[in-house]
Scaffold this motif. Structure first.
Motif, short mmCIF file in Angstrom:
data_model
loop_
_atom_site.label_atom_id
_atom_site.label_comp_id
_atom_site.label_asym_id
_atom_site.label_seq_id
_atom_site.Cartn_x
_atom_site.Cartn_y
_atom_site.Cartn_z
N GLY A 2 0.67 -1.28 0.06
CA GLY A 2 -0.08 0.26 0.43
C GLY A 2 0.51 1.43 -0.15
O GLY A 2 2.20 1.57 -0.33
N VAL A 3 0.62 2.69 -0.14
CA VAL A 3 0.48 4.18 0.05
C VAL A 3 0.47 4.28 1.34
O VAL A 3 -0.39 5.02 1.23
CB VAL A 3 0.76 4.77 -1.58
CG1 VAL A 3 0.84 5.65 -1.22
CG2 VAL A 3 1.20 3.70 -2.17
N THR A 4 1.26 5.50 2.18
CA THR A 4 0.84 5.81 2.76
C THR A 4 1.07 7.06 2.88
O THR A 4 2.65 7.53 3.27
CB THR A 4 1.12 5.28 4.78
OG1 THR A 4 -0.44 3.90 4.63
CG2 THR A 4 0.70 5.94 5.70
N VAL A 5 0.57 8.11 2.72
CA VAL A 5 1.52 9.95 2.49
C VAL A 5 1.07 11.05 3.68
O VAL A 5 -0.26 10.74 3.74
CB VAL A 5 1.86 10.14 0.92
CG1 VAL A 5 1.90 11.81 1.08
CG2 VAL A 5 2.08 9.47 0.08
N THR A 6 1.68 10.97 4.76
CA THR A 6 0.60 11.77 5.87
C THR A 6 2.08 13.73 5.63
O THR A 6 3.59 13.51 4.87
CB THR A 6 0.76 11.93 6.72
OG1 THR A 6 0.79 12.19 7.40
CG2 THR A 6 2.74 11.70 7.24
N THR A 7 1.16 14.84 5.55
CA THR A 7 1.90 15.70 5.45
C THR A 7 2.48 16.23 6.97
O THR A 7 3.47 17.32 7.33
CB THR A 7 1.03 16.93 5.36
OG1 THR A 7 0.00 17.18 6.20
CG2 THR A 7 0.47 16.92 3.97
N ALA A 8 2.54 15.27 8.15
CA ALA A 8 2.96 15.39 8.77
C ALA A 8 4.39 16.22 9.44
O ALA A 8 4.52 17.52 9.45
CB ALA A 8 2.75 14.55 9.92
N ALA A 9 5.26 15.70 8.33
CA ALA A 9 6.19 15.79 9.12
C ALA A 9 7.33 17.44 7.48
O ALA A 9 8.65 17.20 7.45
CB ALA A 9 7.61 14.60 8.64
N VAL A 10 6.01 17.70 6.80
CA VAL A 10 6.31 18.50 6.01
C VAL A 10 6.56 19.82 6.09
O VAL A 10 5.63 19.77 6.97
CB VAL A 10 5.53 18.34 4.65
CG1 VAL A 10 6.14 19.16 3.11
CG2 VAL A 10 5.49 16.61 4.13
N PRO A 11 7.74 20.83 5.77
CA PRO A 11 6.94 22.32 5.85
C PRO A 11 5.92 22.88 5.68
O PRO A 11 4.82 22.31 4.28
CB PRO A 11 8.46 23.03 4.98
CG PRO A 11 9.33 21.51 5.67
CD PRO A 11 8.25 20.57 4.94
N ASP A 12 5.39 23.63 6.47
CA ASP A 12 3.41 24.78 6.00
C ASP A 12 4.15 24.54 4.53
O ASP A 12 3.08 24.63 4.38
CB ASP A 12 4.04 25.26 7.17
CG ASP A 12 3.17 25.23 8.39
OD1 ASP A 12 2.89 23.82 8.39
OD2 ASP A 12 3.16 25.80 9.30
N GLY A 13 4.96 25.16 3.90
CA GLY A 13 4.86 26.16 2.53
C GLY A 13 4.94 24.48 1.57
O GLY A 13 4.38 25.23 0.34
N GLU A 14 4.97 23.25 2.35
CA GLU A 14 5.00 22.40 0.67
C GLU A 14 4.24 21.48 1.14
O GLU A 14 4.30 20.88 0.41
CB GLU A 14 6.50 21.94 0.75
CG GLU A 14 8.16 22.74 0.87
CD GLU A 14 9.25 22.14 1.04
OE1 GLU A 14 9.16 20.77 0.70
OE2 GLU A 14 10.03 23.05 0.93
N LYS A 15 3.59 21.63 2.81
CA LYS A 15 2.40 20.82 2.01
C LYS A 15 1.05 20.07 1.51
O LYS A 15 1.25 19.01 0.92
CB LYS A 15 1.54 20.69 3.62
CG LYS A 15 2.07 20.90 4.92
CD LYS A 15 1.32 21.30 5.73
CE LYS A 15 2.49 21.29 7.47
NZ LYS A 15 3.08 20.14 7.91
#
Length: 325
Positions: A2-15
């Motif tokens: 499967g694929v799991t992607v989260t923006t939790a650790a991504v800088p705000d401007g790149e989410k």
């Protein structure tokens, strides 16, 4: 896998770009634009269930657009049908000049080969089901007529379909491949039934004419008798108590001749069966005979002309797609 992607650790401007890229790679290319000025947050979980891609998308308010330019960049990608089952929040989908507002507990159908846009006005959670359009076995014109149509939990086959899809999304990663293949077939069958129901409902709401009614009956007759090798304009005309000449006149406005329609529907049925059954598929010749083709060489030529590959290669591709993801 499967694929799991989260923006939790991504800088705000790149989410937003990060999640939009994940959706584009996993499903179909789209543009994502947040609808609030606050930091954006989202998560995508996706699994392959046979030839069906089952995904759950949760994010803040946003607009997802599939533009004509994005579609043009992937001209060889296989046409997909998408279904969005709204779990929380609202969705507003626009396609083919129609606008469907979907509340939590409802669903909407869309075709990825034509531009569309989905607005989620508040934080939302939705289950997305994508599968090859060819496997529905419904005429493209019917699909075009019912795209961007909202279906609620009390509408027609909505209760059965919504309950099944919701449960499937919650357990998509737990089935062995043979079970997943069968469940994928059930998804295609239920969506075919949904398209047929919506098409009939729309036809009932529009002004009808005797000719339109007769064309509809002829099409239904053809679909019921595809396996009969003798199916042809002459017996069809006799069954409806009209002349062959009048039958052909009826179909002048349909964009397809009667003979061509018979072959097209037979090929669609063969393509659907060959792609679905994977390792348990019967021989190509058995499938062809089941759907009214008596000459294997003619069937192979017609299939290749319609789908670009011989039927055996088509079946091999379907098996390969089921085993990836």
């Amino acid at each position: 896998m499967g694929v799991t992607v989260t923006t939790a650790a991504v800088p705000d401007g790149e989410k937003a770009a990060y999640l939009g890229g994940a959706v584009s790679r996993t499903l179909v290319p789209v543009e994502l634009r947040p609808l609030t000025g606050r930091p954006f947050d989202g998560r995508l979980v996706s699994h392959r269930l046979g030839y069906v891609r089952v995904s759950t998308l949760e994010a803040d308010a946003a607009r997802f657009s599939r533009t004509a330019a994005l579609i043009a960049r992937t001209p060889r990608s296989e046409p997909q049908v998408g279904v969005g089952v709204q779990v929380s929040g609202r969705a507003v989908l626009e396609q083919d000049g129609r606008r469907a507002e979907v509340a939590a507990g409802g669903l909407v159908l869309y075709d990825t080969t034509r531009p569309y846009a989905v607005d989620y006005p508040e934080r939302f959670r939705t289950h997305l089901f994508h599968l090859p359009r060819r496997l529905l076995g419904v005429p493209e014109r019917d699909l075009r007529q019912v795209s961007a149509t909202a279906v609620g939990p009390a509408d027609g086959c909505g209760p059965v379909l919504l309950s099944f899809l919701d449960g499937l999304a919650a357990s998509a990663d737990s089935y062995p491949a043979p079970v997943g293949d069968r469940l994928a077939g059930s998804v295609a069958d239920l969506l075919s039934a949904l398209v047929a129901q919506l098409t009939l409902t729309r036809a009932a709401e529009e002004p009808d004419t005797p000719n339109a009614q007769l064309v509809r009956r002829v099409r239904q007759y053809i679909d019921r008798h595809l396996g009969d090798p003798a199916l042809a304009p002459e017996p069809i005309a006799q069954a409806h108590h009209i002349s062959v000449r009048y039958l052909h006149r009826l179909f002048e406005g349909e964009g397809v001749t009667v003979s061509r329609l018979i072959q097209q529907r037979r090929l669609e049925a063969c393509a659907r069966e060959l792609a679905r059954r994977g390792r348990t598929a019967p021989t190509v010749s058995a499938v062809a005979q089941r759907w009214g083709f008596v000459n294997p060489a003619h069937f192979s030529r017609a299939f290749r002309a319609a789908y670009g590959v011989p039927p055996r290669e088509w079946r091999a591709r379907g098996l390969g797609a089921e085993q990836t993801g």
